[in-house]
Design a protein around this motif. Structure first.
Motif, PDB file in Angstrom:
ATOM      1  N   ASP A 172      -2.270   9.438  -1.514  1.00 14.83           N
ATOM      2  CA  ASP A 172      -1.152   9.190  -0.596  1.00 14.83           C
ATOM      3  C   ASP A 172      -1.538   8.146   0.456  1.00 14.83           C
ATOM      4  O   ASP A 172      -0.745   7.252   0.792  1.00 14.83           O
ATOM      5  N   ASN A 173      -2.769   8.262   0.980  1.00 15.54           N
ATOM      6  CA  ASN A 173      -3.245   7.285   1.968  1.00 15.54           C
ATOM      7  C   ASN A 173      -3.334   5.897   1.358  1.00 15.54           C
ATOM      8  O   ASN A 173      -2.990   4.898   2.009  1.00 15.54           O
ATOM      9  N   LEU A 174      -3.771   5.832   0.105  1.00 18.71           N
ATOM     10  CA  LEU A 174      -3.866   4.548  -0.580  1.00 18.71           C
ATOM     11  C   LEU A 174      -2.495   3.881  -0.675  1.00 18.71           C
ATOM     12  O   LEU A 174      -2.336   2.690  -0.351  1.00 18.71           O
ATOM     13  N   LYS A 175      -1.503   4.642  -1.098  1.00 13.55           N
ATOM     14  CA  LYS A 175      -0.153   4.086  -1.239  1.00 13.55           C
ATOM     15  C   LYS A 175       0.393   3.606   0.106  1.00 13.55           C
ATOM     16  O   LYS A 175       1.023   2.539   0.200  1.00 13.55           O
ATOM     17  N   LEU A 176       0.136   4.389   1.163  1.00 10.02           N
ATOM     18  CA  LEU A 176       0.612   4.007   2.500  1.00 10.02           C
ATOM     19  C   LEU A 176      -0.048   2.720   2.965  1.00 10.02           C
ATOM     20  O   LEU A 176       0.616   1.805   3.483  1.00 10.02           O
ATOM     21  N   LEU A 177      -1.352   2.620   2.772  1.00 12.06           N
ATOM     22  CA  LEU A 177      -2.087   1.430   3.206  1.00 12.06           C
ATOM     23  C   LEU A 177      -1.685   0.201   2.402  1.00 12.06           C
ATOM     24  O   LEU A 177      -1.604  -0.906   2.943  1.00 12.06           O
ATOM     25  N   LEU A 178      -1.396   0.397   1.120  1.00  7.94           N
ATOM     26  CA  LEU A 178      -0.947  -0.726   0.302  1.00  7.94           C
ATOM     27  C   LEU A 178       0.427  -1.227   0.759  1.00  7.94           C
ATOM     28  O   LEU A 178       0.682  -2.437   0.784  1.00  7.94           O
ATOM     29  N   ASP A 179       1.304  -0.307   1.132  1.00  2.79           N
ATOM     30  CA  ASP A 179       2.634  -0.685   1.612  1.00  2.79           C
ATOM     31  C   ASP A 179       2.539  -1.513   2.893  1.00  2.79           C
ATOM     32  O   ASP A 179       3.387  -2.371   3.164  1.00  2.79           O
ATOM     33  N   ASN A 180       1.497  -1.253   3.692  1.00  4.69           N
ATOM     34  CA  ASN A 180       1.340  -1.943   4.982  1.00  4.69           C
ATOM     35  C   ASN A 180       0.680  -3.307   4.864  1.00  4.69           C
ATOM     36  O   ASN A 180       0.475  -3.984   5.878  1.00  4.69           O
ATOM     37  N   LEU A 181       0.314  -3.706   3.647  1.00  6.93           N
ATOM     38  CA  LEU A 181      -0.332  -5.012   3.478  1.00  6.93           C
ATOM     39  C   LEU A 181       0.674  -6.167   3.516  1.00  6.93           C
ATOM     40  O   LEU A 181       0.303  -7.308   3.773  1.00  6.93           O
ATOM     41  N   PHE A 182       1.944  -5.895   3.210  1.00  7.78           N
ATOM     42  CA  PHE A 182       3.002  -6.902   3.233  1.00  7.78           C
ATOM     43  C   PHE A 182       2.649  -8.117   2.364  1.00  7.78           C
ATOM     44  O   PHE A 182       2.714  -9.265   2.803  1.00  7.78           O
ATOM     45  N   LEU A 183       2.223  -7.828   1.139  1.00  6.15           N
ATOM     46  CA  LEU A 183       1.902  -8.901   0.213  1.00  6.15           C
ATOM     47  C   LEU A 183       3.187  -9.459  -0.404  1.00  6.15           C
ATOM     48  O   LEU A 183       4.233  -8.798  -0.413  1.00  6.15           O
ATOM     49  N   GLU A 184       3.095 -10.681  -0.938  1.00  3.12           N
ATOM     50  CA  GLU A 184       4.259 -11.328  -1.542  1.00  3.12           C
ATOM     51  C   GLU A 184       4.800 -10.516  -2.711  1.00  3.12           C
ATOM     52  O   GLU A 184       6.003 -10.442  -2.934  1.00  3.12           O
ATOM     53  N   GLN A 185       3.879  -9.891  -3.469  1.00  2.00           N
ATOM     54  CA  GLN A 185       4.293  -9.043  -4.594  1.00  2.00           C
ATOM     55  C   GLN A 185       3.688  -7.663  -4.420  1.00  2.00           C
ATOM     56  O   GLN A 185       2.487  -7.536  -4.139  1.00  2.00           O
ATOM     57  N   ARG A 186       4.495  -6.643  -4.564  1.00  2.00           N
ATOM     58  CA  ARG A 186       4.021  -5.272  -4.352  1.00  2.00           C
ATOM     59  C   ARG A 186       2.945  -4.906  -5.378  1.00  2.00           C
ATOM     60  O   ARG A 186       3.130  -5.108  -6.580  1.00  2.00           O
ATOM     61  N   PRO A 187       1.793  -4.371  -4.944  1.00  3.57           N
ATOM     62  CA  PRO A 187       0.740  -3.976  -5.891  1.00  3.57           C
ATOM     63  C   PRO A 187       1.203  -2.842  -6.796  1.00  3.57           C
ATOM     64  O   PRO A 187       1.990  -1.980  -6.391  1.00  3.57           O
ATOM     65  N   GLU A 188       0.719  -2.871  -8.027  1.00  7.92           N
ATOM     66  CA  GLU A 188       1.016  -1.808  -8.990  1.00  7.92           C
ATOM     67  C   GLU A 188      -0.185  -0.862  -9.081  1.00  7.92           C
ATOM     68  O   GLU A 188      -1.314  -1.300  -9.285  1.00  7.92           O
ATOM     69  N   ILE A 189       0.083   0.437  -8.964  1.00  7.05           N
ATOM     70  CA  ILE A 189      -0.996   1.431  -9.007  1.00  7.05           C
ATOM     71  C   ILE A 189      -0.902   2.220 -10.302  1.00  7.05           C
ATOM     72  O   ILE A 189       0.181   2.636 -10.718  1.00  7.05           O
ATOM     73  N   SER A 190      -2.065   2.444 -10.929  1.00  8.76           N
ATOM     74  CA  SER A 190      -2.128   3.350 -12.082  1.00  8.76           C
ATOM     75  C   SER A 190      -3.401   4.178 -11.960  1.00  8.76           C
ATOM     76  O   SER A 190      -4.382   3.755 -11.340  1.00  8.76           O
ATOM     77  N   THR A 191      -3.386   5.372 -12.525  1.00  8.54           N
ATOM     78  CA  THR A 191      -4.558   6.250 -12.467  1.00  8.54           C
ATOM     79  C   THR A 191      -4.857   6.804 -13.853  1.00  8.54           C
ATOM     80  O   THR A 191      -3.967   6.932 -14.694  1.00  8.54           O
ATOM     81  N   SER A 192      -6.111   7.110 -14.072  1.00  8.02           N
ATOM     82  CA  SER A 192      -6.505   7.785 -15.314  1.00  8.02           C
ATOM     83  C   SER A 192      -7.740   8.625 -15.032  1.00  8.02           C
ATOM     84  O   SER A 192      -8.659   8.183 -14.332  1.00  8.02           O
ATOM     85  N   GLU A 193      -7.736   9.838 -15.539  1.00  7.33           N
ATOM     86  CA  GLU A 193      -8.859  10.736 -15.316  1.00  7.33           C
ATOM     87  C   GLU A 193      -9.914  10.498 -16.395  1.00  7.33           C
ATOM     88  O   GLU A 193      -9.601  10.461 -17.583  1.00  7.33           O
ATOM     89  N   LEU A 194     -11.160  10.333 -15.973  1.00  5.99           N
ATOM     90  CA  LEU A 194     -12.250  10.040 -16.895  1.00  5.99           C
ATOM     91  C   LEU A 194     -13.048  11.294 -17.193  1.00  5.99           C
ATOM     92  O   LEU A 194     -13.326  12.087 -16.291  1.00  5.99           O
ATOM     93  N   PRO A 195     -13.446  11.509 -18.438  1.00  4.32           N
ATOM     94  CA  PRO A 195     -14.267  12.677 -18.773  1.00  4.32           C
ATOM     95  C   PRO A 195     -15.604  12.613 -18.047  1.00  4.32           C
ATOM     96  O   PRO A 195     -16.284  11.586 -18.070  1.00  4.32           O
ATOM     97  N   GLU A 196     -15.969  13.690 -17.404  1.00  5.86           N
ATOM     98  CA  GLU A 196     -17.242  13.741 -16.666  1.00  5.86           C
ATOM     99  C   GLU A 196     -18.424  13.489 -17.578  1.00  5.86           C
ATOM    100  O   GLU A 196     -19.423  12.907 -17.177  1.00  5.86           O
TER     101      GLU A 196
END
Length: 305
Positions: free
Chosen positions: A76-100
């Protein structure tokens, strides 16, 4: 959890800083422009082609976070901080869980038997090895604990144990990690070894390694902070930690070391060597030997001479 943020080039540094603040400890940046440069270079063309085909047009910043109770808040903090960057194009976020298991075992393919000093060889438990030169074999599965026999601070200690152990001594290994130095002491003839670590994972790993080497009756592994759980006296103490901890430890070593006993201290970056030597002398030790390798130093001192 691998968290990937696809962004325009001007967003790479700010997003890398955000990941650092979130506690990733570092980032991976995949830039299609840089990757494409390797197309015509000698090397593994299949790997380069795979990177290019899976990359897309924009660079990607990747960070890695533990899957625990704090993960939702961090995302959630990551998404908030990315929104506050005011970049020309909104960053795209993706996640994937890696096997330990991928992280825990991938390194094993690169860990091979290592000869140390004149007498010892450290052999991964999953590798076949036949000692043809009479070297003493230490079987080891370091798991997630420090001490595989490849780091300079560890090899320095093993070489000094070779030189200063005559046989029959009582030894204490402080900050035992995988138990490699405790095992080396036992294999070199110590009659009793007490190994201590404050990390329960290291304690478990070290105990398993003592069984691997059939020296569990000689080496006893304890969970505790430095020398606080140690009673009785030792003829030799070995500690492969860091300079600041060794300096603090030096004050307590005389309590459990016989007069004339030896203290082998390693994990000392060369810029802190004088500080450690000063602390040893102030506590009643005489420095006998300093052995160096690269940026690291190990010091052998004797109590009361």
């Amino acid at each position: 959890m691998e968290v990937a943020v696809r962004v325009l080039p001007e967003g790479l540094e700010p997003i890398a800083s955000i990941f650092e603040d979130l506690g990733t400890g570092g980032v991976l940046i995949e830039d299609p422009t840089l990757i494409a440069r390797y197309k015509d270079e000698p090397g593994d063309t299949q790997v380069v082609s795979a990177l290019i085909s899976g990359q897309g047009d924009l660079p990607v910043v990747k960070g890695y976070l533990p899957v625990d109770e704090r993960l939702p808040e961090r995302l959630d903090n990551l998404k908030l901080l990315l929104d506050n960057l005011f970049l020309e194009q909104r960053p795209e976020i993706s996640t994937s869980e890696l096997p330990e298991t991928n992280w825990a075992t991938a390194w094993q393919a690169y860990y091979k038997p290592v000869a140390v000093g004149e007498k010892l060889v450290v052999k991964p438990s999953w590798e076949d090895y036949c000692s043809e030169d009479g070297r003493v074999v230490i079987e080891l599965d370091p798991g997630m604990a420090f001490g595989s026999g490849t780091h300079a601070t560890t090899t320095l200690c093993m070489q000094l144990l070779e030189r200063h152990l005559k046989g029959g001594e009582v030894v204490i290994d402080v900050g035992t990690g995988s138990g490699i130095l405790a095992a080396a002491a036992a294999k070199l003839g110590a009659s009793k070894v007490m190994a201590v670590d404050n990390d329960p994972v290291a304690v478990r790993v070290a105990r398993e390694n003592m069984v691997l080497n059939n020296i569990q009756e000689v080496v006893k592994v304890f969970e505790g902070n430095l020398l606080q759980v140690v009673t009785g006296l030792a003829d030799l103490i070995v500690a492969n930690i860091i300079a600041d901890v060794i300096i603090n430890l030096t004050k307590d070593v005389p309590r459990v070391l016989v007069p004339g006993g030896k203290f082998i201290a390693s994990g000392i970056i060369k810029d802190r060597e004088k500080d450690v030597q000063r602390a040893l002398k102030e506590t009643g030790f005489t420095v006998l030997e300093v052995k160096r390798e690269g940026e690291w130093a190990a010091i052998v001192s004797i109590l009361g001479e």
